[in-house]
Write a protein that holds these residues in place. Structure first.
Motif, short mmCIF file in Angstrom:
data_model
loop_
_atom_site.label_atom_id
_atom_site.label_comp_id
_atom_site.label_asym_id
_atom_site.label_seq_id
_atom_site.Cartn_x
_atom_site.Cartn_y
_atom_site.Cartn_z
N ARG A 94 0.82 -1.22 0.00
CA ARG A 94 0.00 0.00 0.00
C ARG A 94 0.85 1.26 0.00
NH1 ARG A 94 -5.38 -0.91 3.76
NH2 ARG A 94 -5.71 -3.12 3.28
N LEU A 95 2.02 1.21 0.62
CA LEU A 95 2.87 2.39 0.70
C LEU A 95 3.86 2.47 -0.45
CD1 LEU A 95 3.62 2.29 4.55
CD2 LEU A 95 1.96 3.74 3.35
N GLY A 96 3.97 1.40 -1.21
CA GLY A 96 4.83 1.40 -2.38
C GLY A 96 6.32 1.35 -2.06
N ARG A 97 6.66 0.72 -0.92
CA ARG A 97 8.07 0.60 -0.53
C ARG A 97 8.23 -0.55 0.45
NH1 ARG A 97 8.67 2.43 4.63
NH2 ARG A 97 7.07 3.83 5.48
N THR A 98 9.45 -0.96 0.68
CA THR A 98 9.71 -2.00 1.67
C THR A 98 9.49 -1.43 3.07
OG1 THR A 98 11.33 -3.06 0.25
CG2 THR A 98 11.42 -3.59 2.60
N VAL A 99 8.76 -2.16 3.88
CA VAL A 99 8.47 -1.74 5.26
C VAL A 99 9.22 -2.68 6.20
CG1 VAL A 99 6.70 -1.41 7.02
CG2 VAL A 99 6.22 -0.82 4.63
N ASP A 100 10.08 -2.13 7.02
CA ASP A 100 10.90 -2.93 7.92
C ASP A 100 10.17 -3.24 9.22
OD1 ASP A 100 13.77 -3.97 8.41
OD2 ASP A 100 13.34 -2.83 10.23
N LEU A 101 10.63 -4.27 9.89
CA LEU A 101 10.06 -4.66 11.17
C LEU A 101 10.06 -3.51 12.18
CD1 LEU A 101 9.05 -7.00 13.03
CD2 LEU A 101 11.46 -7.48 13.52
N ALA A 102 11.07 -2.66 12.12
CA ALA A 102 11.17 -1.54 13.07
C ALA A 102 9.99 -0.56 12.94
CB ALA A 102 12.48 -0.79 12.86
N GLU A 103 9.27 -0.61 11.81
CA GLU A 103 8.15 0.30 11.58
C GLU A 103 6.81 -0.29 11.99
OE1 GLU A 103 8.36 2.49 7.71
OE2 GLU A 103 9.86 0.95 7.27
N LEU A 104 6.82 -1.46 12.61
CA LEU A 104 5.57 -2.18 12.86
C LEU A 104 4.56 -1.35 13.65
CD1 LEU A 104 4.17 -4.90 12.38
CD2 LEU A 104 5.12 -5.68 14.55
N HIS A 105 5.02 -0.52 14.57
CA HIS A 105 4.11 0.26 15.38
C HIS A 105 3.98 1.71 14.91
CE1 HIS A 105 3.11 -2.91 18.05
NE2 HIS A 105 4.35 -3.07 18.50
N SER A 106 4.44 1.98 13.70
CA SER A 106 4.27 3.32 13.15
C SER A 106 2.79 3.55 12.83
CB SER A 106 5.10 3.49 11.88
OG SER A 106 4.57 2.68 10.84
N GLN A 107 2.40 4.80 12.77
CA GLN A 107 1.00 5.11 12.48
C GLN A 107 0.58 4.58 11.12
OE1 GLN A 107 0.40 9.34 12.93
NE2 GLN A 107 0.46 9.26 15.17
N GLU A 108 1.47 4.65 10.14
CA GLU A 108 1.14 4.17 8.78
C GLU A 108 0.84 2.68 8.78
OE1 GLU A 108 3.54 6.89 5.60
OE2 GLU A 108 4.72 5.54 6.86
N VAL A 109 1.69 1.91 9.44
CA VAL A 109 1.50 0.46 9.45
C VAL A 109 0.29 0.08 10.29
CG1 VAL A 109 2.54 -1.75 10.12
CG2 VAL A 109 3.93 -0.01 8.97
N ARG A 110 0.10 0.74 11.43
CA ARG A 110 -1.06 0.44 12.26
C ARG A 110 -2.36 0.73 11.52
NH1 ARG A 110 -0.08 -2.43 16.99
NH2 ARG A 110 -1.83 -1.43 18.03
#
Length: 401
Positions: A94-110
């Motif tokens: 959905r974001l058009g990029r690789t999402v790392d595990l460190a971003e799991l609790h970011s607002q975008e991923v949530r």
């Protein structure tokens, strides 16, 4: 009963897809995911030296998964891991990029996770892991439970906020119902069994289990010569057998799959040389293993990497619970649920039978590895069988990652 592997695929290299799923790089990724889990700790590997002396082998080591991630079962490694991977992948799309595990609790991923519903069928432990994974990432979970799942196990899943959906019939009936409703509603099935056209997610679940194998190999003074792993649909057995085949190559141990006699779908599949569905009969006390149709991915691995298949009876399962609870002199007591000690029950049954012992090349030099796949996940049932109250689990304080 024991059946040596006589399939055409026996001792052939793993399918490249399975070698990638269960290989070192994938296992390292699992350990990276575990490293950020707040309550992660390497589970104990217990040496049962007294028991080994009693039965005449060099060593017996049991990996105690009753301590895993607060869920009391090896299943904690699979379902939650798969849910986390799926959420990160969906966010990446959905974001058009690789999402790392460190971003799991970011607002975008949530925000992405809140729009996702994961679903599965369960005998108890897998559903608990999927529900926990969904709670961790902020997704919804729908868990399908058949009529044989105890009230205590249902409650243990529901505490993670999952929607509980009852299904009449067996575990296999609940698998089919979960797949049907999930397709209609656009939910993501996170199953620990596979069928034609559905393999990748069960592969991720099995991939999660490689963590316990890597830990055990680091903990043991020497690699095992013999491994006995219990089987439901085959996921844990395939994960252990496949990873050991890759990690140890020509030094891999003799690997035996252990089925309940009343739900021996892997044993009968091995006998037939192809996946078969067996008839539903009298329920087994080994509730987590009561499956009547094997996972296709698991069979693809086990047809190559398993050396033998055997069955154990009800008395073997309850007997090993009591034997682990009241160990021989010098050995540590271990809390094993109805399905937890079945691999060890198979090992002791094999050692006690001269024909099976010879067929599996077990002698005084043998080093045996087994897994206690669950602790007292149904405390009432544990107390009924052993006459002992299991230790209380630590009070749950909320989400963790």
């Amino acid at each position: 009963m024991v059946l040596l592997n006589a399939t055409a695929d026996y001792r052939q290299p793993l399918d490249p897809r399975d070698a990638e799923t269960l290989g070192p790089a994938a296992a390292e990724e699992v350990e990276r995911h575990l490293s950020v889990r707040e309550n992660h700790a390497v589970t104990p590997l217990v040496a049962l030296s007294g028991l080994a002396r009693e039965v005449g082998v060099a060593a017996i080591h049991i990996k105690d998964e009753g301590h895993r991630l607060g869920l009391g079962s090896f299943k904690a490694l699979g379902g939650a891991y798969a849910v986390i991977r799926l959420v990160l992948e969906e966010a990446g799309q959905r974001l058009g990029r690789t999402v790392d595990l460190a971003e799991l609790h970011s607002q975008e991923v949530r925000a992405v996770a809140r729009e996702m519903t994961v679903a599965c069928a369960t005998d108890g432990n897998h559903g608990r892991s999927v529900a926990q994974g969904a709670e961790l990432v902020g997704a919804r979970a729908a868990i399908f439970v058949h009529s044989g799942v105890s009230d205590e196990r249902v409650a243990a899943i529901a505490r993670f906020g999952a929607e509980m959906i009852p299904v009449e019939g067996t575990y296999d009936d609940s698998v089919r119902e979960a797949a049907r409703i999930a397709e209609a509603k656009g939910w993501i099935i996170v199953s620990d069994t596979s069928w034609p056209g559905y393999e990748r997610i069960p592969g991720l679940v099995m991939q999660g289990y490689t963590a316990l194998v890597r830990e055990a190999l680091r903990q043991m003074p020497e690699p095992p010569t013999h491994v006995f792993i219990q089987s439901g649909v085959g996921g844990i057995a395939a994960a252990v057998a496949g990873h050991l085949a890759i990690a140890l190559g020509d030094r891999r141990p003799v690997f035996t799959v252990v089925d309940p006699a009343r739900a021996a779908c892997l044993f009968e599949t091995a006998r037939a040389g192809r996946p078969v569905t067996i008839a539903h009969g009298e329920p087994t006390v080994m509730a987590m293993l009561e499956c009547y149709e094997p996972s296709l991915v698991a069979w693809r691995i086990l047809s190559r990497a398993a050396d033998a298949f055997m069955t154990v009876d009800e008395v073997d399962a309850t007997g090993i619970m009591n034997r682990l609870a009241r160990p021989v002199s010098g050995d540590q007591a271990i809390v094993a649920g109805e399905s937890g000690g079945v691999g060890l029950a198979g090992a002791l049954k094999a050692i006690a039978d001269p024909v099976i012992k010879a067929a599996l090349s077990i002698d005084h030099r043998s080093r045996i590895f087994v897994v206690n796949t669950e602790g007292a996940t149904d405390p009432g049932k544990y107390e009924e069988i052993t006459g002992l109250s299991p230790p209380r689990s630590p009070r749950r304080t909320g989400k963790e990652l």
